[in-house]
Motif scaffolding. Structure first.
Motif, short mmCIF file in Angstrom:
data_model
loop_
_atom_site.label_atom_id
_atom_site.label_comp_id
_atom_site.label_asym_id
_atom_site.label_seq_id
_atom_site.Cartn_x
_atom_site.Cartn_y
_atom_site.Cartn_z
N GLN A 191 -0.32 -1.31 3.33
CA GLN A 191 -1.62 -1.64 2.74
C GLN A 191 -2.06 -3.05 3.12
O GLN A 191 -3.20 -3.28 3.49
N SER A 192 -1.14 -4.00 3.01
CA SER A 192 -1.56 -5.36 3.38
C SER A 192 -0.39 -6.21 3.83
O SER A 192 0.74 -6.04 3.36
N GLU B 298 5.76 3.81 -6.70
CA GLU B 298 5.93 3.85 -5.24
C GLU B 298 5.53 2.53 -4.57
O GLU B 298 5.48 2.44 -3.35
N GLU B 299 5.25 1.53 -5.38
CA GLU B 299 4.78 0.25 -4.85
C GLU B 299 5.96 -0.67 -4.53
O GLU B 299 6.99 -0.64 -5.19
N LEU C 263 4.86 -8.08 3.16
CA LEU C 263 4.01 -6.92 2.87
C LEU C 263 3.80 -6.70 1.39
O LEU C 263 4.68 -6.98 0.58
N HIS C 264 2.65 -6.15 1.07
CA HIS C 264 2.43 -5.55 -0.24
C HIS C 264 1.96 -4.13 0.06
O HIS C 264 0.98 -3.93 0.77
N ASP C 265 2.67 -3.16 -0.47
CA ASP C 265 2.45 -1.81 0.00
C ASP C 265 2.53 -0.79 -1.13
O ASP C 265 3.34 -0.94 -2.05
N PHE C 266 1.70 0.25 -1.02
CA PHE C 266 1.69 1.34 -2.01
C PHE C 266 0.86 2.47 -1.40
O PHE C 266 0.05 2.24 -0.51
N PRO C 267 1.08 3.69 -1.86
CA PRO C 267 0.36 4.82 -1.25
C PRO C 267 -1.01 5.07 -1.85
O PRO C 267 -1.24 4.80 -3.03
N SER D 236 -7.48 2.17 3.83
CA SER D 236 -7.14 0.99 4.65
C SER D 236 -6.54 1.40 6.00
O SER D 236 -6.07 0.56 6.76
N LYS D 237 -6.55 2.69 6.29
CA LYS D 237 -6.08 3.21 7.59
C LYS D 237 -6.82 2.49 8.72
O LYS D 237 -8.04 2.49 8.76
#
Ligand code: TNX
Length: 757
Positions: free
Chosen positions: A29-30, A96-97, A142-146, A494-495
């Protein structure tokens, strides 16, 4: 062609760039800036991994298993304040984050929720893999989540059986791409694959079929004489479920009902309407024999579901529901009586009544059913979720009724479809779903309002295995399209777009190689783009990647020898010939060989008119297609073919100038199986002024049949007659005769090129 060895330009780029952010699929995501330059952690310096949370032991174990599968030295599990990966489970995070944080002293912290730490580790694997190949690579922050909660892949193990070891490899592939749902299609007309203790015949009889149809030989049927059998014991299932859990993958089992049940009915015919004897189907398609709707059958299915629910902890249990022929129910006294008793107006409502009972049962056990979109017909059961496969309509309707939805529309999510040039791809069910198309998918339909959108849980791809008999072939169909779908579902809005994705995918292939994945190489194929210029065919060769080389041959043309293609130097065909071209990167990853006939003739790009337009079904590109230098192939797979039926077209070509005409090649098709016949009569007339036409040739059905030969070509000599206009009157075959496929229907005439010389 000989393979050549080149170092990919991408690799060179990374070596030159030194400390470089990595690529991860699906894209996070970022990525954020590190607070301090000193916080740059070099991948190559990481030596230890530690956690103080015993709950993460399983994640760590899987991580080290993956590391060793990749052939990397293990990162040692040890408390360490430097050169280490620290794993921290943090309840403040969503499930999931996760965050990957670079700290001072060469420490990377992976902090996340219940599943998030695992996903952080999955990202870390890709980073480490690149770190092994590139100098001084930095760990990204990273900061990430679905974006979606249902990120799924399906596998049909009924049409062909795949051993549990392969199912586990498939689950690994899901986990590596942060997909969290495995839809296991365990039963169908062609085989029952799960042990049910109370009904042992389901596997004793239902898991064995005597043979399978050879390719698409439905009519007349040809079987291969090779038995297919296999099933998973309950121990196998428990092992796979546990394996999946350790990879944060939920398994949704599918037990098909009331249709696609012939294998079960072979074992227990008492649950059919006719009580006949059956065998598991040996050909593909849908059996008319479905479960009866009587109480005994419902109890039988409830018993089965009891055992299924005991094995699978999944909230959702898939009960199929697709493609239920109503033939048997219409004449079954029990089913008809049920309809009367319960005031059901038709068999759709009977199906709905059937599904509602199963829904109530599964709900009473604290679970929910999910079914294919046909379960909407006749009224949706109270707690059912819908899997939308016939486009998105079913999903949209269900979301509007406030039911959960998983999107899996055929055009984007059917990975049993072909993914490249059909001439090069293995046999498939048909369709064309290249990876670019998968990547473009948007699971949430714009027509839904904000509240309705919440019911779209996500999407999944389906791998139906009618035409897929080996595990290598499954991998070929699933990957890399799976990588694209994973990004659609994980990255969501954000793809970053196709170009960005394909460049990351190129690097990701090297990662997949470490896991010995037999992914499709179709993305490396060469495409020949043709332009007609002054009666010549000018061909540009295009590829998705440009780091390698294209070698080509123009057979029958001016340069038959092997050549290296130079960008901006298109190939010029002055005469008809064959083009062969292939893309190379190093010794591997080359695509398939492109092989195309290029027809050069006087009608190229000239005006073509017809008294009758081709049918809207077979008119892609319209009449100019008949003079575009491309002949179609049999069977009618490509869009090269234009089709007419019922009415006789008169086609006129205006060549622009008067000249001596030598020959006409008509590329037409004979495929009675698909209702396609040769024309019954062809009349050719010529004109110099477009007003007065002189008849030149009239071919009878017999002459056409005799003259039609290889390459779907019929040649008609034009006797060096001077003309500018050529008119072709075609008489279509009459209605299809009795006993032939499509009897009584209008026959079709297909044309792909009219080559005038
Ligand atoms: C339709 S998708 C089916 C399957 C076939 C598939 C082939 C669905 C719910 N039913 O039984 O295998 O088409 O693409």
């Amino acid at each position: 062609m000989k393979k050549v060895l080149v170092l990919s330009a991408l690799q060179l780029f990374f070596m030159a760039a030194g400390l470089q952010a990595q690529t991860i699929v699906p894209n996070p995501q970022s990525q954020s800036e590190k607070e301090n330059k000193t916080d740059d952690v070099k991948v190559s310096d990481l030596q230890f991994i530690s956690t103080n949370n015993p709950g993460l032991a399983s994640d760590l174990k899987v991580f080290s298993e993956f590391m060793s599968k990749m052939g990397f030295p293990a990162i040692i599990q040890k408390e360490s304040a430097t050169h280490a990966i620290h794993l921290i489970k943090d309840d403040a995070y969503r499930d999931e984050e996760y965050r990957m944080l670079c700290k001072a002293n060469q420490v990377v912290e992976i902090r996340g929720g219940k599943d998030g730490v695992f996903y952080g580790l999955m990202s870390m694997l890709q980073v480490i893999e690149q770190g092994q190949r590139q100098v001084a690579l930095a760990v990204p922050q990273l900061h990430d989540f679905p974006a979606y909660s249902w990120r799924g892949m399906h596998l049909d193990v009924s049409r062909h059986f795949f051993p549990k070891e392969f199912v586990m490899k498939y689950i690994d592939l899901l986990a590596m791409h942060k997909m969290n749902t495995f839809h296991w299609h365990l039963t169908d007309d062609q085989g029952w694959r799960i042990e049910i203790k109370k009904y042992p015949k389901l596997t004793e009889i239902g898991s064995k079929r005597k043979e399978s149809i050879v390719e698409k030989n439905f009519d007349p049927y040809i079987g291969d004489g090779m038995p297919v059998e296999g099933f998973y014991t309950q121990d196998d299932i428990r092992e796979v479920v546990k394996y999946a859990q350790s990879r944060h993958v939920n398994i949704v089992p599918e037990i098909e009902m009331p249709g696609h049940a012939q294998a079960a009915l072979s074992a227990y015919p008492e649950y059919s309407c006719t009580k006949n004897t059956f065998e598991p189907l040996t050909k593909w398609g849908v059996s008319n024999d479905v479960y009866c709707t009587d109480e005994a059958t419902i109890h039988f299915l409830e018993d089965i579901l009891d055992e299924v629910m005991a094995l699978f902890p999944s909230k959702y249990i898939h009960i199929g529901g697709d493609e239920v022929p109503k033939d048997r129910w219409k004449v079954c006294p029990v089913c008809q009586q049920t309809m009367k008793t319960h005031h059901l107006k038709d068999e759709n409502e009977l199906q709905s009544y059937f599904v509602k009972q199963i829904d109530a049962y599964v709900t009473s056990k604290g679970r929910n059913i999910i079914g294919w979109d046909e379960i909407l017909e006749g009224g949706l059961a109270q707690n059912a979720a819908v899997m939308s496969w016939r486009g998105e309509e079913g999903g949209i309707a269900a979301a509007k009724q406030k039911h959960n939805v998983v999107m899996t529309p055929g055009d984007y999510c059917y990975f049993d479809h072909c993914q490249g040039n059909k001439n090069n791809e293995p046999l498939s069910i048909g369709g064309y779903t290249p990876i670019q198309k998968v990547y473009s998918y948007q699971p949430t339909p714009a027509v839904l309002n904000a509240d309705e959108k919440k019911y779209i849980l996500g999407a999944q791809a389906n791998v139906w295995t009618e035409y897929i008999a080996t595990t290598d072939h499954v991998e070929y169909m699933a990957v890399p399209r799976l990588c694209a779908l994973a990004e659609v579902l994980w990255s969501g809005d954000s793809k970053p777009g196709w170009t960005d994705f394909k460049n990351r995918l190129r690097i990701h292939f090297d990662y997949l190689d470490k896991f010995n994945v037999h992914y499709a190489n179709s993305i490396f194929d060469v495409t020949a783009v043709r332009k007609i210029v002054d009666n010549k065919v000018v061909v540009t060769l295009e590829t998705e990647y440009e780091n390698g080389l294209i070698q080509y041959q123009m057979l029958g043309g001016d340069q038959p020898q092997l050549q290296l293609y130079k960008k901006d130097h298109p190939l010029v065909f002055k005469h008809s010939g064959k083009l062969r071209a292939e893309y190379y990167e190093g010794t591997k990853d080359s695509g398939h060989m492109l092989e195309e006939e290029i027809l050069v003739h006087k009608a190229l790009g000239k005006t073509i008119t017809s008294t009758i337009e081709p049918s809207t079904y077979y008119n892609e590109g319209g009449l100019p297609k008949l003079a575009d230098s491309k002949a179609g192939h049999a069977p009618r797979l490509s869009s090269e073919w234009l089709g007419w039926s019922g009415k006789n077209p008169e086609i006129t070509i205006d060549l622009g100038d008067v000249s001596k005409l030598n020959n006409l090649d008509i590329y037409t098709l004979k495929e009675e199986m698909n209702w396609i016949y040769l024309p019954q009569q062809i009349d050719v007339s010529l004109s110099t002024d477009g007003i007065n036409y002189k008849p030149l040739k009239s071919l009878t059905a017999k002459e056409i049949e005799e003259g039609y030969g290889v390459d779907n070509k019929l040649s008609i000599p034009l006797d060096n007659t001077k003309a500018r206009y050529l008119k072709l009157a075609l008489t279509c075959a009459p209605k299809i005769e009795k006993g032939k496929p499509g009897e009584g229907e209008e026959a079709w005439v297909f044309l792909s090129e009219l080559a005038v010389n």
